[in-house]
Design an enzyme around this catalytic site. Structure first.
Site, mmCIF file in Angstrom:
data_model
loop_
_atom_site.group_PDB
_atom_site.id
_atom_site.type_symbol
_atom_site.label_atom_id
_atom_site.label_comp_id
_atom_site.label_asym_id
_atom_site.label_seq_id
_atom_site.Cartn_x
_atom_site.Cartn_y
_atom_site.Cartn_z
ATOM 1 N N ARG A 169 -1.660 108.769 -19.278
ATOM 2 C CA ARG A 169 -2.112 107.411 -19.605
ATOM 3 C C ARG A 169 -3.582 107.196 -19.244
ATOM 4 O O ARG A 169 -4.266 106.412 -19.903
ATOM 5 C CB ARG A 169 -1.235 106.372 -18.892
ATOM 6 C CG ARG A 169 0.101 106.233 -19.579
ATOM 7 C CD ARG A 169 0.946 105.168 -18.951
ATOM 8 N NE ARG A 169 2.092 104.876 -19.809
ATOM 9 C CZ ARG A 169 3.117 104.145 -19.440
ATOM 10 N NH1 ARG A 169 3.159 103.616 -18.233
ATOM 11 N NH2 ARG A 169 4.105 103.925 -20.272
ATOM 12 N N LYS B 64 17.385 101.325 -20.614
ATOM 13 C CA LYS B 64 17.033 99.894 -20.603
ATOM 14 C C LYS B 64 17.746 99.193 -21.752
ATOM 15 O O LYS B 64 17.154 98.788 -22.744
ATOM 16 C CB LYS B 64 15.515 99.732 -20.753
ATOM 17 C CG LYS B 64 14.745 100.159 -19.511
ATOM 18 C CD LYS B 64 13.269 99.899 -19.727
ATOM 19 C CE LYS B 64 12.429 101.093 -19.346
ATOM 20 N NZ LYS B 64 11.199 101.184 -20.120
ATOM 21 N N GLY C 191 8.082 105.945 -22.209
ATOM 22 C CA GLY C 191 7.560 106.875 -21.200
ATOM 23 C C GLY C 191 8.474 108.063 -20.994
ATOM 24 O O GLY C 191 8.009 109.209 -20.919
ATOM 25 N N GLY D 253 8.211 99.545 -24.455
ATOM 26 C CA GLY D 253 8.590 98.191 -24.878
ATOM 27 C C GLY D 253 7.667 97.655 -25.952
ATOM 28 O O GLY D 253 8.108 97.023 -26.920
HETATM 29 P P1 ADP Z 1 12.052 105.281 -22.324
HETATM 30 O O1 ADP Z 1 11.202 105.368 -21.085
HETATM 31 O O2 ADP Z 1 11.858 106.460 -23.222
HETATM 32 O O3 ADP Z 1 11.894 103.966 -23.028
HETATM 33 P P2 ADP Z 1 14.341 104.404 -20.804
HETATM 34 O O4 ADP Z 1 13.430 104.093 -19.674
HETATM 35 O O5 ADP Z 1 15.051 103.304 -21.476
HETATM 36 O O6 ADP Z 1 13.594 105.334 -21.868
HETATM 37 O O7 ADP Z 1 15.518 105.370 -20.278
HETATM 38 C C1 ADP Z 1 15.245 106.642 -19.760
HETATM 39 C C2 ADP Z 1 16.245 107.005 -18.697
HETATM 40 O O8 ADP Z 1 17.551 106.857 -19.183
HETATM 41 C C3 ADP Z 1 16.136 108.441 -18.233
HETATM 42 O O9 ADP Z 1 15.740 108.450 -16.880
HETATM 43 C C4 ADP Z 1 17.525 109.011 -18.441
HETATM 44 O O10 ADP Z 1 17.931 109.831 -17.366
HETATM 45 C C5 ADP Z 1 18.376 107.777 -18.500
HETATM 46 N N1 ADP Z 1 19.625 107.973 -19.233
HETATM 47 C C6 ADP Z 1 19.777 108.316 -20.514
HETATM 48 N N2 ADP Z 1 21.076 108.424 -20.836
HETATM 49 C C7 ADP Z 1 21.776 108.124 -19.723
HETATM 50 C C8 ADP Z 1 23.160 108.044 -19.420
HETATM 51 N N3 ADP Z 1 24.079 108.307 -20.331
HETATM 52 N N4 ADP Z 1 23.506 107.672 -18.155
HETATM 53 C C9 ADP Z 1 22.578 107.414 -17.248
HETATM 54 N N5 ADP Z 1 21.243 107.474 -17.471
HETATM 55 C C10 ADP Z 1 20.852 107.837 -18.688
HETATM 56 MG MG MG Z 2 11.452 104.554 -19.151
#
Ligand code: ADP
Ligand code: MG
Length: 416
Positions: A38, A198, A351, A374
């Site tokens: 970043r 999330k 991220g 987001g």
């Molecule tokens: P991004 O940062 O790409 O927007 P998020 O922050 O929403 O994604 O989610 C990422 C996290 O979700 C990761 O740390 C991953 O380990 C967790 N995750 C994904 N699937 C599961 C699951 N089935 N159970 C628990 N955690 C999960």
């Molecule tokens: Mg994330």
């Protein structure tokens, strides 16, 4: 698609002080920056401003402190930025205040001052007008290059932008241009892949994607809100209770929608979220008591990969499982490889999705890897981002509005 906001490229900055909102919300480990992606993403804007003889005051949030917290100081970020720029970056002792104003006043052309973590000020997230005024007092112009925070109406992203002539940074401009082009005119079929943890944040977006996408593929913890809404057992899986009601509503909408909502058909289970946990492949989605779903299964992964391969445009946000743990990385890896190899135009936001791609060595095979999670979702949904809306319109750059804003700035006490 045209970007209708004023660009930093058109700003007269020589000999002036510029407050630059950057997104330096980076991971730290042992008091150092663990991943500087970043910071590097903002370098083009910073270098441009320095080359044109501006003095820079940089501001970012880092983590979610509720007041001053030494563990979330910008100090390691200032060090890393200094290394990348090859100059000393001074760290201010606070976000605003007389001492910070004094330090900003001493900056010469090309100098860089990093303010402390903007969330050390409670007025940041409440978009307090007084904080915005004190931020505006530090500079003559404002540039927003923090696309990752542009969906927040905070003092550093929105409030201050209304008090100074406000321009888009190069990164923010490019992000909006790349994402808007795909949102407004995607090559069909448009395949949206949503995962991650999330859930409530993303479930909102899904409603909109069911209107604009041809397929929405669901993975990650998000699928358990849907299974729960369908009355399917989820065991100890991560279920967002608030998300379940929304998921039910989305399932009803999906029946009437022309786009397809696709859920996993098999899963990889673990006893707990741990690298050494017992692992079980489940050909189905009824999670037994004592187990949690931590990845999509191989049949699901193959189906998703095929859909991605047949798409004209792919937008991916959120990993398919707990990819940080080797046992639960296969689904995310399969999707990442499919996206990287797709002939489609490919966009990835988030991220953790970006971290997964980097870990698999596939990051450079994505057409646009957004720095905003987001923010990229909200833009793709068609929502207006407060941090973008607050910037001047491009048509006003040489017009009266700039003059008025400069005058207003003189009134708030910056002497330029
Ligand atoms: P991004 O940062 O790409 O927007 P998020 O922050 O929403 O994604 O989610 C990422 C996290 O979700 C990761 O740390 C991953 O380990 C967790 N995750 C994904 N699937 C599961 C699951 N089935 N159970 C628990 N955690 C999960
Ligand atoms: Mg994330």
């Amino acid at each position: 698609m045209s970007f209708d906001k004023a660009s930093v490229r058109d700003a007269a900055v020589e000999g002036r002080r510029v407050l630059v909102r950057v997104d330096f919300n980076v991971p730290l480990a042992n008091g150092e920056v663990e991943d500087d992606t970043r910071i590097r993403a903002a370098m083009a804007t910073i270098e441009l401003l320095r080359k044109r003889g501006a003095a820079l005051v940089l501001v970012s949030h880092l983590g979610r402190p509720r007041g001053p917290d030494p563990a979330l100081s910008m100090a390691p970020v200032a060090v890393r930025l200094g290394q990348l720029l090859g100059v000393d970056v001074t760290l201010a002792p606070a976000v605003v205040g007389p001492e910070v104003e004094r330090m900003a006043g001493q900056l010469g052309p090309g100098d860089v001052l990093m303010l402390e973590n903007s969330r050390f000020e409670p007025g940041e997230t409440s978009n307090d007008p007084e904080l915005a005024r004190r931020l505006a007092a530090l500079a003559d112009l404002y540039v927003n290059d923090a696309f990752g925070a542009a969906h927040r109406a905070h003092a550093t992203t929105a409030g201050v932008a209304h008090l100074l002539p406000a321009y888009a940074g190069l990164l923010l401009e490019r992000e909006v241009r790349e994402l808007t082009a795909v949102r407004d005119d995607p090559v069909r079929p448009l395949c949206v892949v949503l995962g991650g943890a999330k859930v409530t944040d993303k479930i909102d977006a899904m409603e909109r994607f069911l209107e604009v996408a041809d397929e929405v593929l669901v993975g990650g913890a998000m699928c358990f809100s849907f299974f729960s809404a369908q009355g399917i057992a989820t065991g100890d899986s991560l279920v967002d209770e608030e998300g379940v009601g929304l998921a039910g509503e989305i399932l009803r909408r999906a029946e009437r929608s022309s786009s397809q909502l696709v859920l996993p058909v098999d899963l990889v289970l673990g006893r707990e979220l741990d690298a050494d946990t017992e692992v079980l492949g489940l050909d189905g989605v009824e999670v037994p008591e004592g187990w949690m779903g931590l990845d999509i299964g191989p049949r699901t992964a193959a189906g998703y990969a095929a859909a991605i391969g047949a798409a004209g445009t792919v937008f991916w946000n959120g990993p398919m499982g707990a990819f940080e743990l080797e046992h639960f990385a296969a689904g995310t890896r399969a999707v990442a490889e499919a996206v990287a190899g797709a002939s489609a135009t490919t966009l990835v936001g988030g991220g953790d999705s970006a971290a997964a791609l980097a870990g698999f060595g596939l990051a450079d095979r994505i057409d646009w890897l957004s720095t905003g999670g987001g923010a990229s979702l909200e833009l793709m949904e068609g929502r207006k981002l407060p941090g973008v809306e607050a910037l001047m319109d491009g048509s006003d750059v040489r017009g009266a509005k700039t003059e008025r804003a400069a005058q207003r700035n003189a009134e708030v006490g910056s002497d330029g």
